[in-house]
Scaffold this motif. Sequence first.
Motif, PDB file in Angstrom:
ATOM      1  N   LYS A  12       0.841  -1.197   0.000  1.00 35.48           N
ATOM      2  CA  LYS A  12       0.000   0.000   0.000  1.00 35.48           C
ATOM      3  C   LYS A  12       0.878   1.249   0.000  1.00 35.48           C
ATOM      4  CE  LYS A  12      -3.834  -2.131   2.507  1.00 35.48           C
ATOM      5  NZ  LYS A  12      -4.709  -2.063   3.691  1.00 35.48           N
ATOM      6  N   ILE A  13       0.348   2.316  -0.564  1.00 33.83           N
ATOM      7  CA  ILE A  13       1.072   3.586  -0.571  1.00 33.83           C
ATOM      8  C   ILE A  13       0.882   4.271   0.775  1.00 33.83           C
ATOM      9  CG2 ILE A  13       1.123   5.906  -1.563  1.00 33.83           C
ATOM     10  CD1 ILE A  13       2.429   3.911  -3.338  1.00 33.83           C
ATOM     11  N   SER A  14       1.983   4.737   1.354  1.00 34.97           N
ATOM     12  CA  SER A  14       1.943   5.473   2.610  1.00 34.97           C
ATOM     13  C   SER A  14       2.671   6.798   2.438  1.00 34.97           C
ATOM     14  CB  SER A  14       2.617   4.681   3.737  1.00 34.97           C
ATOM     15  OG  SER A  14       1.902   3.493   3.990  1.00 34.97           O
ATOM     16  N   ILE A  15       2.069   7.841   2.996  1.00 30.40           N
ATOM     17  CA  ILE A  15       2.682   9.169   3.006  1.00 30.40           C
ATOM     18  C   ILE A  15       2.880   9.566   4.456  1.00 30.40           C
ATOM     19  CG2 ILE A  15       2.450  11.584   2.332  1.00 30.40           C
ATOM     20  CD1 ILE A  15       0.558  10.637   0.101  1.00 30.40           C
ATOM     21  N   HIS A  16       4.081   9.986   4.806  1.00 29.14           N
ATOM     22  CA  HIS A  16       4.400  10.420   6.163  1.00 29.14           C
ATOM     23  C   HIS A  16       4.964  11.838   6.088  1.00 29.14           C
ATOM     24  CE1 HIS A  16       4.012   6.168   7.144  1.00 29.14           C
ATOM     25  NE2 HIS A  16       4.881   5.914   6.181  1.00 29.14           N
ATOM     26  N   ILE A  17       4.334  12.729   6.817  1.00 29.59           N
ATOM     27  CA  ILE A  17       4.806  14.118   6.893  1.00 29.59           C
ATOM     28  C   ILE A  17       5.168  14.402   8.345  1.00 29.59           C
ATOM     29  CG2 ILE A  17       4.234  16.533   6.502  1.00 29.59           C
ATOM     30  CD1 ILE A  17       2.160  15.541   4.432  1.00 29.59           C
ATOM     31  N   ASN A  18       6.414  14.681   8.586  1.00 31.76           N
ATOM     32  CA  ASN A  18       6.912  14.977   9.929  1.00 31.76           C
ATOM     33  C   ASN A  18       7.241  16.460  10.015  1.00 31.76           C
ATOM     34  OD1 ASN A  18       7.045  12.193  10.952  1.00 31.76           O
ATOM     35  ND2 ASN A  18       8.585  11.960   9.345  1.00 31.76           N
ATOM     36  N   VAL A  19       6.597  17.153  10.937  1.00 27.51           N
ATOM     37  CA  VAL A  19       6.856  18.581  11.163  1.00 27.51           C
ATOM     38  C   VAL A  19       7.354  18.719  12.596  1.00 27.51           C
ATOM     39  CG1 VAL A  19       5.881  20.897  11.144  1.00 27.51           C
ATOM     40  CG2 VAL A  19       5.027  19.179   9.542  1.00 27.51           C
ATOM     41  N   THR A  20       8.520  19.292  12.777  1.00 28.21           N
ATOM     42  CA  THR A  20       9.168  19.266  14.096  1.00 28.21           C
ATOM     43  C   THR A  20       8.677  20.353  15.039  1.00 28.21           C
ATOM     44  OG1 THR A  20      10.969  20.629  13.209  1.00 28.21           O
ATOM     45  CG2 THR A  20      11.258  18.237  13.141  1.00 28.21           C
ATOM     46  N   GLN A  21       8.072  21.433  14.536  1.00 30.53           N
ATOM     47  CA  GLN A  21       7.780  22.570  15.413  1.00 30.53           C
ATOM     48  C   GLN A  21       6.302  22.736  15.742  1.00 30.53           C
ATOM     49  OE1 GLN A  21       9.663  26.072  13.871  1.00 30.53           O
ATOM     50  NE2 GLN A  21      11.699  25.387  14.485  1.00 30.53           N
ATOM     51  N   VAL A  22       5.518  21.670  15.676  1.00 34.63           N
ATOM     52  CA  VAL A  22       4.118  21.742  16.083  1.00 34.63           C
ATOM     53  C   VAL A  22       3.834  20.569  17.009  1.00 34.63           C
ATOM     54  CG1 VAL A  22       3.306  22.958  14.024  1.00 34.63           C
ATOM     55  CG2 VAL A  22       3.366  20.459  14.051  1.00 34.63           C
ATOM     56  N   LYS A  23       2.724  20.657  17.766  1.00 36.85           N
ATOM     57  CA  LYS A  23       2.399  19.601  18.732  1.00 36.85           C
ATOM     58  C   LYS A  23       2.117  18.281  18.020  1.00 36.85           C
ATOM     59  CE  LYS A  23       0.712  22.025  22.813  1.00 36.85           C
ATOM     60  NZ  LYS A  23      -0.441  22.240  23.697  1.00 36.85           N
ATOM     61  N   ASN A  62       2.964  16.468  15.404  1.00 44.50           N
ATOM     62  CA  ASN A  62       4.058  16.672  14.463  1.00 44.50           C
ATOM     63  C   ASN A  62       4.169  15.584  13.399  1.00 44.50           C
ATOM     64  OD1 ASN A  62       4.881  14.594  16.046  1.00 44.50           O
ATOM     65  ND2 ASN A  62       6.901  15.425  16.530  1.00 44.50           N
ATOM     66  N   ARG A  63       3.247  14.626  13.339  1.00 46.03           N
ATOM     67  CA  ARG A  63       3.342  13.570  12.332  1.00 46.03           C
ATOM     68  C   ARG A  63       1.985  13.307  11.714  1.00 46.03           C
ATOM     69  NH1 ARG A  63       6.838   9.189  11.045  1.00 46.03           N
ATOM     70  NH2 ARG A  63       5.699   7.365  10.257  1.00 46.03           N
ATOM     71  N   ILE A  64       1.945  13.305  10.383  1.00 42.16           N
ATOM     72  CA  ILE A  64       0.729  13.011   9.627  1.00 42.16           C
ATOM     73  C   ILE A  64       1.007  11.768   8.793  1.00 42.16           C
ATOM     74  CG2 ILE A  64      -0.902  13.826   7.884  1.00 42.16           C
ATOM     75  CD1 ILE A  64      -0.107  16.683   8.682  1.00 42.16           C
ATOM     76  N   ASP A  65       0.166  10.744   8.925  1.00 42.99           N
ATOM     77  CA  ASP A  65       0.311   9.495   8.170  1.00 42.99           C
ATOM     78  C   ASP A  65      -0.935   9.286   7.328  1.00 42.99           C
ATOM     79  OD1 ASP A  65       2.819   8.750   9.294  1.00 42.99           O
ATOM     80  OD2 ASP A  65       1.779   8.128  11.127  1.00 42.99           O
ATOM     81  N   ILE A  66      -0.730   9.035   6.035  1.00 47.26           N
ATOM     82  CA  ILE A  66      -1.829   8.768   5.121  1.00 47.26           C
ATOM     83  C   ILE A  66      -1.506   7.467   4.411  1.00 47.26           C
ATOM     84  CG2 ILE A  66      -3.153   9.629   3.146  1.00 47.26           C
ATOM     85  CD1 ILE A  66      -2.106  12.437   3.862  1.00 47.26           C
ATOM     86  N   SER A  67      -2.473   6.550   4.338  1.00 49.30           N
ATOM     87  CA  SER A  67      -2.254   5.262   3.683  1.00 49.30           C
ATOM     88  C   SER A  67      -3.395   4.983   2.719  1.00 49.30           C
ATOM     89  CB  SER A  67      -2.148   4.155   4.726  1.00 49.30           C
ATOM     90  OG  SER A  67      -1.921   2.915   4.081  1.00 49.30           O
ATOM     91  N   SER A  68      -3.084   4.336   1.615  1.00 47.60           N
ATOM     92  CA  SER A  68      -4.102   4.011   0.623  1.00 47.60           C
ATOM     93  C   SER A  68      -3.747   2.682  -0.043  1.00 47.60           C
ATOM     94  CB  SER A  68      -4.205   5.120  -0.411  1.00 47.60           C
ATOM     95  OG  SER A  68      -5.137   4.787  -1.412  1.00 47.60           O
TER      96      SER A  68
END
Length: 197
Positions: free
Chosen positions: A178-189, A191-197
């Motif tokens: 499956k396709i997974s997208i991970h966005i890690n942002v260090t300066q917010v509470k 800080n991780r967004i995971d999307i899977s399809s």
Amino acid sequence: SNQLGSIYGHTSVITGSLLDDHHWHSIIIERHGRNINLTLDRHMQHFRTNGEFDYLDLDYEITFGGMPFSGKPSSNSRKNFKGCMESINYNGNNITDLAKRKKLEPSNVGNLSFSCVEPHTVPVFFNATSYLEVPGRPNQDLFSVSFLFRTWNPNGLLVFSNFADDLGNVEIDINEGKISIHINVTQVKKNRIDISS
């Protein structure tokens, strides 16, 4: 069917898979009485039509590539074909050649062009240690990536990029098929967004 309508004459056959791969495919349909040979890319399927009649009365038009908007399709799909056809032969006549030379009588040609643009794509093969690195674009609000891929492996990293100033990263990978997208942002509470399809 038959004149009394007591015999069900509808015959439907499905063959092939993954034909929307931008490669040429060959289809041949031959009818001899109620016996049909359907050949797709040299793979023949033989079947017999339902009903009792051994002949067809084609007293209306036969269309290739779709139907006029005034047509009444029997299937649920109403979208006309979008793509290229070549070497259309019907009962020994090369329809594409006759249409190009405007020798079809009578004919109704709707918005055709006699050219087919071939894609100018250059595929690249990645082994387990290779990668392709290009410079990023700093100070951009938009991140847009598109590509085609194919693989037999259920796992692998497709795209990775660090954000500037150590603000995080974005990662696109295949995870268990499956396709997974991970966005890690260090300066917010959060800080991780995971999307899977």
